[in-house]
Design a protein around this motif. Sequence first.
Motif, PDB file in Angstrom:
ATOM      1  N   PHE A   1     -19.682  29.758  73.069  1.00 46.63           N
ATOM      2  CA  PHE A   1     -20.500  30.300  74.166  1.00 46.63           C
ATOM      3  C   PHE A   1     -20.176  31.770  74.426  1.00 46.63           C
ATOM      4  CE2 PHE A   1     -19.675  25.778  75.034  1.00 46.63           C
ATOM      5  CZ  PHE A   1     -20.961  25.303  74.982  1.00 46.63           C
ATOM      6  N   HIS A   2     -19.571  32.428  73.443  1.00 48.87           N
ATOM      7  CA  HIS A   2     -19.016  33.754  73.691  1.00 48.87           C
ATOM      8  C   HIS A   2     -19.937  34.881  73.269  1.00 48.87           C
ATOM      9  CE1 HIS A   2     -18.576  32.990  69.483  1.00 48.87           C
ATOM     10  NE2 HIS A   2     -18.491  34.283  69.316  1.00 48.87           N
ATOM     11  N   THR A   3     -21.101  34.549  72.699  1.00 48.69           N
ATOM     12  CA  THR A   3     -21.835  35.611  71.992  1.00 48.69           C
ATOM     13  C   THR A   3     -22.307  36.749  72.895  1.00 48.69           C
ATOM     14  OG1 THR A   3     -23.817  34.317  72.222  1.00 48.69           O
ATOM     15  CG2 THR A   3     -22.635  34.099  70.148  1.00 48.69           C
ATOM     16  N   TRP A   4     -22.383  36.510  74.197  1.00 47.77           N
ATOM     17  CA  TRP A   4     -22.804  37.597  75.090  1.00 47.77           C
ATOM     18  C   TRP A   4     -21.680  38.606  75.293  1.00 47.77           C
ATOM     19  CZ3 TRP A   4     -19.859  38.359  79.447  1.00 47.77           C
ATOM     20  CH2 TRP A   4     -19.048  37.289  79.835  1.00 47.77           C
ATOM     21  N   GLN A   5     -20.442  38.142  75.103  1.00 52.95           N
ATOM     22  CA  GLN A   5     -19.314  38.887  75.644  1.00 52.95           C
ATOM     23  C   GLN A   5     -19.035  40.243  74.982  1.00 52.95           C
ATOM     24  OE1 GLN A   5     -16.125  39.345  74.274  1.00 52.95           O
ATOM     25  NE2 GLN A   5     -14.570  38.807  75.758  1.00 52.95           N
ATOM     26  N   PRO A   6     -18.893  40.325  73.637  1.00 55.11           N
ATOM     27  CA  PRO A   6     -18.535  41.617  73.056  1.00 55.11           C
ATOM     28  C   PRO A   6     -19.539  42.721  73.392  1.00 55.11           C
ATOM     29  CG  PRO A   6     -18.282  39.875  71.462  1.00 55.11           C
ATOM     30  CD  PRO A   6     -18.972  39.274  72.621  1.00 55.11           C
TER      31      PRO A   6
ATOM     32  N   ILE B   1     -12.127  38.201  63.715  1.00 52.14           N
ATOM     33  CA  ILE B   1     -13.157  39.225  63.905  1.00 52.14           C
ATOM     34  C   ILE B   1     -12.536  40.502  64.461  1.00 52.14           C
ATOM     35  CG2 ILE B   1     -15.270  39.785  65.126  1.00 52.14           C
ATOM     36  CD1 ILE B   1     -16.144  37.010  64.840  1.00 52.14           C
ATOM     37  N   ALA B   2     -11.539  40.318  65.330  1.00 48.83           N
ATOM     38  CA  ALA B   2     -10.893  41.499  65.901  1.00 48.83           C
ATOM     39  C   ALA B   2     -10.284  42.376  64.805  1.00 48.83           C
ATOM     40  CB  ALA B   2      -9.815  41.068  66.899  1.00 48.83           C
TER      41      ALA B   2
ATOM     42  N   LYS C   1     -12.972  49.272  71.641  1.00 46.13           N
ATOM     43  CA  LYS C   1     -13.393  48.495  72.800  1.00 46.13           C
ATOM     44  C   LYS C   1     -13.829  47.100  72.370  1.00 46.13           C
ATOM     45  CE  LYS C   1     -15.751  49.509  77.132  1.00 46.13           C
ATOM     46  NZ  LYS C   1     -16.854  50.225  77.801  1.00 46.13           N
ATOM     47  N   ARG C   2     -14.529  47.035  71.247  1.00 47.71           N
ATOM     48  CA  ARG C   2     -14.934  45.726  70.726  1.00 47.71           C
ATOM     49  C   ARG C   2     -13.730  44.923  70.303  1.00 47.71           C
ATOM     50  NH1 ARG C   2     -20.477  45.247  69.978  1.00 47.71           N
ATOM     51  NH2 ARG C   2     -20.408  43.251  68.922  1.00 47.71           N
ATOM     52  N   LEU C   3     -12.735  45.615  69.733  1.00 50.74           N
ATOM     53  CA  LEU C   3     -11.521  44.920  69.306  1.00 50.74           C
ATOM     54  C   LEU C   3     -10.856  44.250  70.512  1.00 50.74           C
ATOM     55  CD1 LEU C   3      -8.915  46.200  66.809  1.00 50.74           C
ATOM     56  CD2 LEU C   3      -8.149  45.279  68.961  1.00 50.74           C
ATOM     57  N   VAL C   4     -10.748  45.006  71.587  1.00 47.25           N
ATOM     58  CA  VAL C   4     -10.114  44.436  72.785  1.00 47.25           C
ATOM     59  C   VAL C   4     -10.959  43.292  73.327  1.00 47.25           C
ATOM     60  CG1 VAL C   4      -9.336  44.915  75.114  1.00 47.25           C
ATOM     61  CG2 VAL C   4      -8.949  46.583  73.315  1.00 47.25           C
TER      62      VAL C   4
ATOM     63  N   VAL D   1      -0.602  34.819  68.691  1.00 44.58           N
ATOM     64  CA  VAL D   1       0.474  35.771  68.933  1.00 44.58           C
ATOM     65  C   VAL D   1       0.654  36.672  67.714  1.00 44.58           C
ATOM     66  CG1 VAL D   1       2.881  35.991  69.566  1.00 44.58           C
ATOM     67  CG2 VAL D   1       1.553  34.062  70.425  1.00 44.58           C
ATOM     68  N   ILE D   2       0.668  36.038  66.535  1.00 40.13           N
ATOM     69  CA  ILE D   2       0.894  36.816  65.317  1.00 40.13           C
ATOM     70  C   ILE D   2      -0.291  37.734  65.049  1.00 40.13           C
ATOM     71  CG2 ILE D   2       1.369  36.611  62.856  1.00 40.13           C
ATOM     72  CD1 ILE D   2       2.317  33.696  63.577  1.00 40.13           C
ATOM     73  N   PHE D   3      -1.468  37.140  65.052  1.00 40.67           N
ATOM     74  CA  PHE D   3      -2.661  37.953  64.817  1.00 40.67           C
ATOM     75  C   PHE D   3      -2.751  39.086  65.830  1.00 40.67           C
ATOM     76  CE2 PHE D   3      -5.274  34.308  62.756  1.00 40.67           C
ATOM     77  CZ  PHE D   3      -4.623  34.551  61.561  1.00 40.67           C
ATOM     78  N   GLY D   4      -2.504  38.711  67.090  1.00 43.86           N
ATOM     79  CA  GLY D   4      -2.606  39.716  68.153  1.00 43.86           C
ATOM     80  C   GLY D   4      -1.693  40.890  67.878  1.00 43.86           C
ATOM     81  N   ALA D   5      -0.467  40.587  67.474  1.00 45.88           N
ATOM     82  CA  ALA D   5       0.475  41.662  67.190  1.00 45.88           C
ATOM     83  C   ALA D   5      -0.076  42.553  66.083  1.00 45.88           C
ATOM     84  CB  ALA D   5       1.820  41.069  66.789  1.00 45.88           C
ATOM     85  N   VAL D   6      -0.633  41.923  65.056  1.00 49.89           N
ATOM     86  CA  VAL D   6      -1.097  42.724  63.920  1.00 49.89           C
ATOM     87  C   VAL D   6      -2.232  43.655  64.335  1.00 49.89           C
ATOM     88  CG1 VAL D   6      -2.089  42.644  61.624  1.00 49.89           C
ATOM     89  CG2 VAL D   6      -0.359  40.967  62.304  1.00 49.89           C
ATOM     90  N   TYR D   7      -3.305  43.095  64.926  1.00 53.64           N
ATOM     91  CA  TYR D   7      -4.435  44.002  65.184  1.00 53.64           C
ATOM     92  C   TYR D   7      -4.169  44.964  66.325  1.00 53.64           C
ATOM     93  CZ  TYR D   7      -6.158  40.277  68.394  1.00 53.64           C
ATOM     94  OH  TYR D   7      -6.295  39.341  69.374  1.00 53.64           O
ATOM     95  N   MET D   8      -3.361  44.550  67.285  1.00 54.73           N
ATOM     96  CA  MET D   8      -3.069  45.459  68.391  1.00 54.73           C
ATOM     97  C   MET D   8      -2.220  46.640  67.913  1.00 54.73           C
ATOM     98  SD  MET D   8      -4.217  45.059  71.395  1.00 54.73           S
ATOM     99  CE  MET D   8      -5.487  43.965  71.926  1.00 54.73           C
ATOM    100  N   PHE D   9      -1.161  46.312  67.149  1.00 53.57           N
ATOM    101  CA  PHE D   9      -0.305  47.410  66.685  1.00 53.57           C
ATOM    102  C   PHE D   9      -1.058  48.307  65.723  1.00 53.57           C
ATOM    103  CE2 PHE D   9       3.507  44.788  67.922  1.00 53.57           C
ATOM    104  CZ  PHE D   9       3.859  45.657  68.935  1.00 53.57           C
ATOM    105  N   ARG D  10      -1.908  47.681  64.900  1.00 50.26           N
ATOM    106  CA  ARG D  10      -2.661  48.519  63.976  1.00 50.26           C
ATOM    107  C   ARG D  10      -3.580  49.476  64.738  1.00 50.26           C
ATOM    108  NH1 ARG D  10      -5.658  45.707  59.050  1.00 50.26           N
ATOM    109  NH2 ARG D  10      -7.265  45.399  60.626  1.00 50.26           N
ATOM    110  N   MET D  11      -4.191  48.947  65.792  1.00 50.85           N
ATOM    111  CA  MET D  11      -5.042  49.819  66.605  1.00 50.85           C
ATOM    112  C   MET D  11      -4.219  50.936  67.223  1.00 50.85           C
ATOM    113  SD  MET D  11      -7.221  48.845  70.013  1.00 50.85           S
ATOM    114  CE  MET D  11      -5.832  48.709  71.106  1.00 50.85           C
TER     115      MET D  11
END
Lengths: 488, 457
Positions: free
Chosen positions: A222-227, A286-287, A294-297, A411-421
């Motif tokens: 049900f998330h398609t509106w969000q990004p 997707i992130a 902004k889309r990543l967040v 947690v792992i994925f989050g660390a990767v894309y956040m730090f990369r950003m």
Amino acid sequence: MEQLLILLIFLPVVGALVTAFSGNAAKNVALAFAVASLALTAVLAGQFIPDASTQFAVNLPWIQDLGISFHAGIDGISLITVLLTNVLVPIIILASYQHNYKSPAGFFALILFMQAGLLVVFTAMDAFLFYIGWEAALIPIYFICAIWGGKDRIKVNMKFFVYTIAGSLFMLLGIIYLYLQNPAHNFDIQAFYQLHLDPVQQGWIFWSFFIAFAIKMPIFPFHTWQPDTYTEAPAAGTMLLSGIMLKMGIYGVIRWLLPIVPAGVQNWGNTAIVLSIIGIVYASLIAFKQKDAKRLVAYSSIAHVGLISAGIFALNIQGLQGAMIQMLSHGINVIGLFFVLDIIFSRVKTNTIAELGGVAKSAPKLAIAFLIIVLGTVALPGTNGFVGEFMLLIGIYQYNIWAVVFAGLTVIFGAVYMFRMYQNIMLGKTNELTVGFADIKGSEQVVLFIICALIIVLGVYPKPILHLSEASVQQLLEQVNQKLTSVK
Amino acid sequence: MNIIITIVVTALAVLYAGLFKAKKALLPLTLLGLLISLTFAVTSWNSDTVYYGMMQMDNFALAFSSLTILGTIFIFLLTQNYFSKNGENIAEYYTLILFALSGIIIMVSYTNMSMLFIGIEIMSVALYILAGIRKNNFASNEASLKYFLMGAFSTGFLLFGITLVYGATGSFSLHAINQYLIGNYQAVSPLFYPGVILIMVGLCFKIGAAPFHFWTPDVYEGAPSLITAFMSTVVKTAGFAAFLRLFAGTFAPLHDFWMPPLMAIVCITLFIGNVTALFQKNFKRMLAYSSISHAGYLLFSLITLTASSANNVMVYAAAYTFASIIAFAVLILVKQKTGHDNFESFNGLGKRNPLVALALTIAMLSLAGIPLTAGFIGKYLMFLNVMHDYQIYLVAFAILNALVGFYYYLRVIVAMYFKEGAEIALETPVQYKVVLILSVIITVFLGVYPTVILNLI
């Protein structure tokens, strides 16, 4: 005592009306009212006795013929969300100081209107009142996003509006059904708790509520509106949506879904957890691929909310308590992230990660603040994100070990894309865009300082917050279990 | 009775005043007459007088009389500068509207089939003329002709139905018919059933329910906007009151028989009204189709008959009336300034006309059924009403339709606030401001505190 809650709910309404007629002084007036609300919340939290009871209760007759009353109160669960709202709204208003929005009076008045709607949602003890607050929070944010948003705002927000209202209308259907089942013919939450519906009925009610909440959070699919909505909204709109509004869905699950239809939750909770976990993995993947920060967040937010929702449906004390503290933490962190991105956007007019780089060199203070916020988001021990995510994972672990394996990926994925950003924006070589990047100053400094301080304080010493909601959450679980055994 | 007498006397007085070219006196005279009749309606509350078994001024009749008279007053307030541009014969417009209103009062208070017919005819004949009052306008003439042909046709159905019912029961009196149904519940004459269906068809024509709605969009679009406003609010309310009086009262024992076809009509009406409204480019035409869909919601009150069915219609009709009056008032203002009534002419309206735009926004939110407006309470009561029978599928269907409704009602809000436009400043006369502000106050007040009208009838 009860006047305090009425004052709390209606102060933002008064504030909104005053702000609407205050012309160019609007932002200061709005901030004054938001700070006053915060002060009032502090008083309220000070007087709050951390047991399971509902305090500061107001119960006024409203539309008596239809069994509707203005019944509101605060227990531990409500208090956390009220705190969240009233801490974040002044921050969001202050964060909007750097913008020169056209017709600011309308803009800031709408923020305060929304605050009132949110407070009604978080304190309502009457289902009808809850529904009114639910919609009353939607209308202002729709206008904020559609008037002050980006170039695709009209289409995107129409989707957002129709999506959310679709969910809430089916919730209304569920509420009416419960009302008719209730022999006392009112919307009182206690009476709803007492209802004994058979599991099939509970299943239907579960879905009618769950879809509304799932759209709000949002949970896959049900998330398609969000990004799109997050990306096109003005900075303050994004912060309101991600920081506070999505908590309406989480709060709704805890307050209305679990205790009213426990058998429905028992039968369909697995589905909800599976959806949440799919959302975690899917949104994280997707992130990874996002070019726009902004889309990543926005996608990372779906992943984080998925974890919260999975923790709740695990139906144990760790999961629920983790959800409580993570609601607060996620609100603070995500607002911090969007604010930093807004600062960057206002200087260089882009949030595309590849076009940025080396901002840290010319803006060291921003770099530190951004780092703290990113650390909080990826749940480094010692930050606020750690406490919540850790508890949530424990909760899910008790539910099912495979679930926690996949949920832990966040947690792992989050660390990767956040730090990369972070790396690609702040570190590396400076280019012509970022070479003259001005460091944060004035209101930006204040906002980021508050956010960073909250991240660290809550990370190091979360106990007072956990203590506030513990008794209420405990009682809620007992209520659910009791009702489940009585059905059998 | 004094209500009708006052209205008719006012109508005649206005006609004479027109004869003596006392143009300035027309509006005050009309308003005075209407206010007096409104006072009569309010003061005779709870009196429940029966007039020779033909009419009964019970609270039902008085409530709907008050609502229709109030709606008419608001519409008269909007006549400022409107009719004078359209020709010389202002007195005739006023008189015809007043005559239509007198027919409406009969329609909401009849207790005899012949009075139902007389009321509908008095109203309709006046409206046929009013629709075509712009003699030199092609669309207006078309509207009048279509309305007349369809109206005559539907009256035929109605009369045929009444005849069959008379044949079965030997009486025109609603009370006698009702007694007949109760007394011969097991053996109702076979003439009766087609009679009920034909009456239903005739009345569905009048309220513009699908599939008997085909005249509505063309007539609403072609008639002068103010007349359209009158038709889609006051006349529609009266149609529903007449429907309700007959079906919720007299024919109630046969509910099991006429409910299924009515249910089909409701579903078709909701679907056609909403889906076609979605594709309209013209604001006025969109309102016409949306009025069809509102007829669908209003009919919910007859799907499940409860003690509050009549009152629910009252609340919904009030919400719908005042929101529509706002919509038409703004439409007239925009059309006067820009010459168009498509959605584009509303672009950028919010910047220069905050009051008008805010009023129209609230009206649209109310029509769409957003909480804290009267429209929400109306829809809520309708949904609640059918939920008593657990008609969950019907409500789910209605909810999907309401969603479509959000989409097209928001379009005008989108145009006013979110789109760039010519930034025209409308000339808003004082009367318009009064009507807009009063309607907004009523809409919001009924949305926030509906208790005042929940137990009226």
